[in-house]
Design a protein around this motif. Sequence first.
Motif, short mmCIF file in Angstrom:
data_model
loop_
_atom_site.label_atom_id
_atom_site.label_comp_id
_atom_site.label_asym_id
_atom_site.label_seq_id
_atom_site.Cartn_x
_atom_site.Cartn_y
_atom_site.Cartn_z
N ALA A 9 31.35 44.65 70.88
CA ALA A 9 30.60 45.91 70.78
C ALA A 9 29.10 45.68 70.93
CB ALA A 9 30.90 46.59 69.46
N GLY A 10 28.68 44.41 70.97
CA GLY A 10 27.27 44.09 71.23
C GLY A 10 26.39 44.01 70.01
N TYR A 11 26.96 43.90 68.82
CA TYR A 11 26.15 43.83 67.60
C TYR A 11 25.61 42.42 67.38
CZ TYR A 11 27.39 48.51 66.05
OH TYR A 11 27.51 49.87 65.95
N LEU A 54 27.94 46.53 51.60
CA LEU A 54 29.27 46.13 52.07
C LEU A 54 29.90 47.22 52.91
CD1 LEU A 54 30.87 44.57 48.85
CD2 LEU A 54 30.09 43.33 50.86
N ILE A 55 30.49 46.84 54.03
CA ILE A 55 31.26 47.80 54.83
C ILE A 55 32.64 47.21 55.12
CG2 ILE A 55 29.29 48.97 55.90
CD1 ILE A 55 29.72 47.20 58.39
N ARG A 56 33.64 48.08 55.21
CA ARG A 56 35.01 47.69 55.58
C ARG A 56 35.40 48.44 56.84
NH1 ARG A 56 33.88 47.73 49.71
NH2 ARG A 56 34.85 45.84 48.91
N PRO A 57 35.07 47.91 58.00
CA PRO A 57 35.20 48.67 59.24
C PRO A 57 36.62 48.73 59.82
CG PRO A 57 34.26 46.52 59.70
CD PRO A 57 34.40 46.62 58.21
N LEU A 58 37.61 48.07 59.18
CA LEU A 58 38.98 48.10 59.70
C LEU A 58 39.92 48.97 58.89
CD1 LEU A 58 39.71 44.41 60.81
CD2 LEU A 58 38.65 46.26 62.10
N ARG A 65 33.73 51.38 67.95
CA ARG A 65 32.32 51.81 68.04
C ARG A 65 32.13 53.20 67.42
NH1 ARG A 65 32.02 49.73 73.68
NH2 ARG A 65 30.67 47.88 73.71
N LYS A 66 33.03 54.09 67.74
CA LYS A 66 32.94 55.47 67.24
C LYS A 66 33.04 55.49 65.71
CE LYS A 66 35.41 59.91 67.65
NZ LYS A 66 34.28 60.77 68.02
N HIS A 67 33.96 54.68 65.18
CA HIS A 67 34.15 54.61 63.73
C HIS A 67 32.89 54.07 63.04
CE1 HIS A 67 36.22 54.17 59.91
NE2 HIS A 67 35.91 52.88 59.88
N SER A 112 40.17 39.21 59.91
CA SER A 112 38.76 38.88 60.07
C SER A 112 38.45 38.40 61.49
CB SER A 112 38.33 37.82 59.04
OG SER A 112 39.04 36.62 59.22
N MET A 113 39.42 37.74 62.16
CA MET A 113 39.18 37.29 63.53
C MET A 113 39.11 38.50 64.48
SD MET A 113 38.76 34.04 63.39
CE MET A 113 39.00 33.39 65.05
N LEU A 114 39.96 39.50 64.25
CA LEU A 114 39.89 40.72 65.05
C LEU A 114 38.57 41.43 64.80
CD1 LEU A 114 41.11 42.89 66.93
CD2 LEU A 114 42.18 43.92 64.89
N MET A 115 38.15 41.52 63.55
CA MET A 115 36.89 42.18 63.23
C MET A 115 35.72 41.49 63.92
SD MET A 115 35.05 42.75 59.51
CE MET A 115 34.59 41.01 59.38
N ALA A 116 35.69 40.16 63.86
CA ALA A 116 34.61 39.42 64.50
C ALA A 116 34.59 39.67 66.00
CB ALA A 116 34.76 37.92 64.21
N TYR A 117 35.78 39.65 66.61
CA TYR A 117 35.89 39.90 68.06
C TYR A 117 35.34 41.29 68.41
CZ TYR A 117 38.12 41.09 72.51
OH TYR A 117 38.35 41.50 73.80
N LEU A 118 35.70 42.30 67.65
CA LEU A 118 35.27 43.67 67.94
C LEU A 118 33.76 43.83 67.79
CD1 LEU A 118 38.15 45.69 66.22
CD2 LEU A 118 37.74 45.45 68.68
#
Length: 444
Positions: free
Chosen positions: A43-45, A157-161, A8-10, A33-39
């Motif tokens: 996180a409530g998005y 495009l964002i790369r959040p990981l 969330r902070k990132h 991608s599965m970890l990203m989707a889970y996060l």
Amino acid sequence: MDLLRQFRKHLQESLCISENHRIVLAVSGGRDSMLMAYLFIEAGYACVIAHCNFKLRGAESDKDEALVREFAKAYKVPFVRRDFDTARYAEDKHISIQMAARELRYLWFEELRVQESAEWIAIAQHQNDHIETTLLNLTRGTGLRGLRGILPKQGHLIRPLLFLSSEQVTAQVASLAIPFRDDQSNFSTKYARNKIRLEVVPKLKEISPDFDAIMVDNIANFQESYRLLQSFVSPIREQLFLRKARDIELLKTALAPYIDNLSLLFELFRPYGFSKSVLQDLQGAWEGESGRYFQSPDYEMLLDRHVIRLRHLTEPHEGPTGTVDVQMDSALTRFCDRIFETNLSEDVSIVRDTTIAKLDFDHLIFPLRIRFWEEGDAFYPLGMSGRQKVSDFFIQQKIDRYTKKQIPLLINGNGHILWIAGYRMDNRYRITKSTKKVFTLVYK
């Protein structure tokens, strides 16, 4: 700090992603991608899960899709998928399968983002992908720009990981018991990226155990150096490259102070894709005859007497197509963005305005026709007895290649050119002592 709080902070501090933004999640079914989707979900998005089935691995591709579909269903998140004939697309475009898959998915993701009224498309690339991209770009000679690796934010495009390593992703997926599937093609060294991951990087780690951390620092330095370079080049580029209708123009006198500096010239023209070898040809032709053309994959450049003109290759170089008829009783004829006002009279006075054509009515065969220049066109210029190709007339008038294909020609019913609108009439259809009626056209 636990992973979800760190994530969330990132998002909010590093990527400036608001909590009320809607996100399209590119989910293949792999760990990342599965970890990203889970996060994102935890996180409530507000999210939409997008899955591409490239039809390259038969039943395995279908199993990937089934996993992602069930995951979306379990978390009550909208799921959208699309099939692609990737092999045919690659063959038609003469590109690699990997490049074809990349083009197809990014085009669809953007289409889906607009359709879903989402602000962002999230791609699950991590820190190791970042390093591998830099090494791969190094082998391709992309220069400082390529050494920046994967940018965390580009357009929508964002790369959040990118703040996580591959090892951290694997550990978190195991800890959270997130389902995933391995793509076996990721373990084949026939692909350049996999060869770097599986063979090159391990050797570099033998030399430097802290290789990953060192590379992350190096890439940050490369990014900072590139930003510094652009802070110098961008203001010069903005001052030099002027948008003129569909063209981009540079005054030769303005570019002259930089023409001998090939490195700077390359940076100035970088957005238009001109290689250093092409720009060297530009340097060689600088003091020579005007009219030279140079080409990049996307742009064509004309070196004229006083200006340099750039035009995107997707623009209609031949000018707008089609024709329009001019009837005897027409008062107004529209052709593309031009207007021709017409009238019939007995006024045989001579005018010197090139935007007005006064033609001997008795020699006209209606309907007349308006079109653009075609190869092989010829006429008898007013004031001359001889025949001349229209292309040669344009050269004499110093009309460049771009402009000549935008000039309307008025054609008689017998196929003769009556008038190059705005420039010259045909001598055979001028007003003479025997003229009784005059057909007048005013070009606007």
